[in-house]
Design a protein around this motif. Structure first.
Motif, PDB file in Angstrom:
ATOM      1  N   ALA A  65      52.922  35.620  85.707  1.00  0.00           N
ATOM      2  CA  ALA A  65      54.175  34.861  85.739  1.00  0.00           C
ATOM      3  C   ALA A  65      55.069  35.231  84.562  1.00  0.00           C
ATOM      4  CB  ALA A  65      53.873  33.367  85.727  1.00  0.00           C
ATOM      5  N   GLY A  66      54.438  35.449  83.392  1.00  0.00           N
ATOM      6  CA  GLY A  66      55.201  35.800  82.201  1.00  0.00           C
ATOM      7  C   GLY A  66      55.749  37.206  82.223  1.00  0.00           C
ATOM      8  N   VAL A  67      55.311  38.033  83.176  1.00  0.00           N
ATOM      9  CA  VAL A  67      55.855  39.381  83.328  1.00  0.00           C
ATOM     10  C   VAL A  67      56.852  39.453  84.476  1.00  0.00           C
ATOM     11  CG1 VAL A  67      55.281  41.759  83.925  1.00  0.00           C
ATOM     12  CG2 VAL A  67      53.874  40.531  82.299  1.00  0.00           C
ATOM     13  N   LEU A  68      56.504  38.863  85.609  1.00  0.00           N
ATOM     14  CA  LEU A  68      57.329  39.010  86.808  1.00  0.00           C
ATOM     15  C   LEU A  68      58.683  38.313  86.665  1.00  0.00           C
ATOM     16  CD1 LEU A  68      54.650  38.594  89.621  1.00  0.00           C
ATOM     17  CD2 LEU A  68      55.735  40.697  88.817  1.00  0.00           C
ATOM     18  N   PHE A  69      58.693  37.081  86.185  1.00  0.00           N
ATOM     19  CA  PHE A  69      59.966  36.372  86.057  1.00  0.00           C
ATOM     20  C   PHE A  69      60.928  37.087  85.098  1.00  0.00           C
ATOM     21  CE2 PHE A  69      57.582  32.229  87.178  1.00  0.00           C
ATOM     22  CZ  PHE A  69      57.702  32.520  88.516  1.00  0.00           C
ATOM     23  N   PRO A  70      60.488  37.449  83.888  1.00  0.00           N
ATOM     24  CA  PRO A  70      61.399  38.203  83.012  1.00  0.00           C
ATOM     25  C   PRO A  70      61.765  39.572  83.576  1.00  0.00           C
ATOM     26  CG  PRO A  70      59.589  37.259  81.757  1.00  0.00           C
ATOM     27  CD  PRO A  70      59.235  37.094  83.204  1.00  0.00           C
ATOM     28  N   VAL A 119      53.832  28.333  76.355  1.00  0.00           N
ATOM     29  CA  VAL A 119      53.473  29.744  76.449  1.00  0.00           C
ATOM     30  C   VAL A 119      54.474  30.483  77.329  1.00  0.00           C
ATOM     31  CG1 VAL A 119      51.713  31.382  77.217  1.00  0.00           C
ATOM     32  CG2 VAL A 119      51.033  29.288  76.036  1.00  0.00           C
ATOM     33  N   LEU A 120      54.829  29.901  78.481  1.00  0.00           N
ATOM     34  CA  LEU A 120      55.777  30.549  79.382  1.00  0.00           C
ATOM     35  C   LEU A 120      57.143  30.717  78.729  1.00  0.00           C
ATOM     36  CD1 LEU A 120      54.988  29.002  82.887  1.00  0.00           C
ATOM     37  CD2 LEU A 120      54.750  31.385  82.185  1.00  0.00           C
ATOM     38  N   VAL A 121      57.592  29.699  78.026  1.00  0.00           N
ATOM     39  CA  VAL A 121      58.884  29.798  77.343  1.00  0.00           C
ATOM     40  C   VAL A 121      58.842  30.917  76.317  1.00  0.00           C
ATOM     41  CG1 VAL A 121      60.417  28.633  75.721  1.00  0.00           C
ATOM     42  CG2 VAL A 121      59.575  27.412  77.721  1.00  0.00           C
ATOM     43  N   ALA A 122      57.748  31.024  75.573  1.00  0.00           N
ATOM     44  CA  ALA A 122      57.640  32.020  74.518  1.00  0.00           C
ATOM     45  C   ALA A 122      57.667  33.441  75.076  1.00  0.00           C
ATOM     46  CB  ALA A 122      56.366  31.795  73.703  1.00  0.00           C
ATOM     47  N   VAL A 123      56.886  33.694  76.124  1.00  0.00           N
ATOM     48  CA  VAL A 123      56.805  35.061  76.648  1.00  0.00           C
ATOM     49  C   VAL A 123      58.034  35.428  77.479  1.00  0.00           C
ATOM     50  CG1 VAL A 123      54.291  35.104  76.591  1.00  0.00           C
ATOM     51  CG2 VAL A 123      55.451  34.329  78.655  1.00  0.00           C
ATOM     52  N   CYS A 124      58.638  34.438  78.139  1.00  0.00           N
ATOM     53  CA  CYS A 124      59.809  34.743  78.970  1.00  0.00           C
ATOM     54  C   CYS A 124      61.071  34.908  78.129  1.00  0.00           C
ATOM     55  CB  CYS A 124      60.028  33.643  80.004  1.00  0.00           C
ATOM     56  SG  CYS A 124      58.785  33.590  81.309  1.00  0.00           S
ATOM     57  N   ALA A 125      61.161  34.196  77.010  1.00  0.00           N
ATOM     58  CA  ALA A 125      62.360  34.268  76.178  1.00  0.00           C
ATOM     59  C   ALA A 125      62.568  35.662  75.615  1.00  0.00           C
ATOM     60  CB  ALA A 125      62.270  33.251  75.041  1.00  0.00           C
ATOM     61  N   VAL A 126      61.474  36.375  75.385  1.00  0.00           N
ATOM     62  CA  VAL A 126      61.557  37.729  74.840  1.00  0.00           C
ATOM     63  C   VAL A 126      61.252  38.775  75.904  1.00  0.00           C
ATOM     64  CG1 VAL A 126      60.636  39.294  73.086  1.00  0.00           C
ATOM     65  CG2 VAL A 126      60.916  36.878  72.564  1.00  0.00           C
ATOM     66  N   GLY A 127      60.467  38.413  76.916  1.00  0.00           N
ATOM     67  CA  GLY A 127      59.960  39.391  77.872  1.00  0.00           C
ATOM     68  C   GLY A 127      61.006  40.062  78.741  1.00  0.00           C
ATOM     69  N   TRP A 128      62.170  39.442  78.918  1.00  0.00           N
ATOM     70  CA  TRP A 128      63.196  40.050  79.785  1.00  0.00           C
ATOM     71  C   TRP A 128      63.922  41.201  79.100  1.00  0.00           C
ATOM     72  CZ3 TRP A 128      68.460  40.236  78.661  1.00  0.00           C
ATOM     73  CH2 TRP A 128      68.858  39.507  77.547  1.00  0.00           C
ATOM     74  N   THR A 129      63.858  41.254  77.776  1.00  0.00           N
ATOM     75  CA  THR A 129      64.681  42.206  77.030  1.00  0.00           C
ATOM     76  C   THR A 129      64.343  43.679  77.293  1.00  0.00           C
ATOM     77  OG1 THR A 129      63.228  41.993  75.091  1.00  0.00           O
ATOM     78  CG2 THR A 129      65.122  40.522  75.236  1.00  0.00           C
ATOM     79  N   PRO A 130      63.068  44.098  77.314  1.00  0.00           N
ATOM     80  CA  PRO A 130      62.818  45.529  77.570  1.00  0.00           C
ATOM     81  C   PRO A 130      63.215  45.960  78.971  1.00  0.00           C
ATOM     82  CG  PRO A 130      60.758  44.301  77.508  1.00  0.00           C
ATOM     83  CD  PRO A 130      61.818  43.383  77.021  1.00  0.00           C
ATOM     84  N   PHE A 131      63.089  45.063  79.945  1.00  0.00           N
ATOM     85  CA  PHE A 131      63.504  45.399  81.304  1.00  0.00           C
ATOM     86  C   PHE A 131      65.024  45.528  81.386  1.00  0.00           C
ATOM     87  CE2 PHE A 131      59.402  43.330  81.877  1.00  0.00           C
ATOM     88  CZ  PHE A 131      58.749  44.257  82.672  1.00  0.00           C
TER      89      PHE A 131
END
Length: 247
Positions: A65-70, A119-131
């Protein structure tokens, strides 16, 4: 793909044949590996193998979830911004990427309390940036090619060109990057749980299991080794898959 399907089947079906991962047995505290408990038991007599499998379902599900959404949000933002020439999205992604995941996790835990939402907020807040950055760069490169000019000359609008013509041509590197990001997100999720910001006891989770086993590292090393090996092995497989797809 085969190993991925096999692993998914194991995580889905294995709990049906294993003991309750939160059931305690004070007659078998810190027991070593045996036929009854292939990976031993923990400080409360809970079956480590059962907790490893059950925790894996939660850890991998949360990581997915923390990868797909971002990935979806970042790719769409980068695709549209790259075609329209809006460099502000790339600069915003650079700004957000500079924020440490652990710091965001701490802030989220203060506001939301420790648990899955933090945890979801933490990984999603930054996880969208490289994509977003990768999609932006790939789209800018593709937007200058002849097939885009041809589609534009035939009357195709910006959204149609971006979605129907450019997106399929940048899909492969983004999918490869997704596999690589899965490994990094897995480490972030496990690390946040290790710090106590993620799943709370008695629910099993790989990072939390490593944290719980630290006090018994020398007397019962299997408490740390089992979840730690699971994290490293899964991250290594995801990285290998990403490199293979990126060739």
């Amino acid at each position: 793909m085969r190993w991925l399907l096999a692993a998914g089947a194991v995580f889905l079906l294995a709990p049906l044949a294993l003991p309750d991962p939160v059931a305690t047995d004070f007659t078998a505290i810190l027991a070593g590996p045996s036929w009854a408990h292939p990976l031993g038991t923990d400080q409360l007599g809970r079956d480590v193998l059962s907790r490893l499998v059950s925790g894996g379902r939660l850890t991998l599900g949360l990581t997915a979830a923390g990868v797909l959404f971002p990935a979806v949000a970042g790719t769409l933002a980068g695709l549209v911004a790259g075609y329209l020439g809006r460099g502000g999205v790339a600069r915003l992604a650079d700004l957000c990427a500079s924020l440490p995941t652990v710091l965001i996790g701490l802030l989220a835990a203060v506001v939301l309390g420790p648990g899955l939402p933090s945890v979801l907020v933490a990984v999603c807040a930054v996880g969208w940036t490289p994509f977003a950055r990768q999609a932006y760069q790939l789209t800018v490169r593709e937007a200058g090619l002849n097939y885009v000019d041809a589609a534009r000359a035939l009357g195709a609008g910006p959204l149609r060109i971006a979605g129907r013509h450019i997106a399929p041509n940048i899909r492969s590197p983004l999918v490869a990057h997704l596999c690589l990001r899965f490994a990094g997100t897995l480490l972030s999720v496990s690390g946040l749980s290790f710090l106590g910001l993620g799943v709370q006891p008695p629910t099993p989770e790989w990072g939390a299991m490593v944290s719980d086993g630290r006090a018994h590292l020398f007397g019962a090393p299997h408490l740390v080794l089992a979840p730690a090996i699971a994290v490293v092995l899964t991250a290594s497989l995801a990285t290998a898959a990403g490199r293979r797809l990126g060739r």
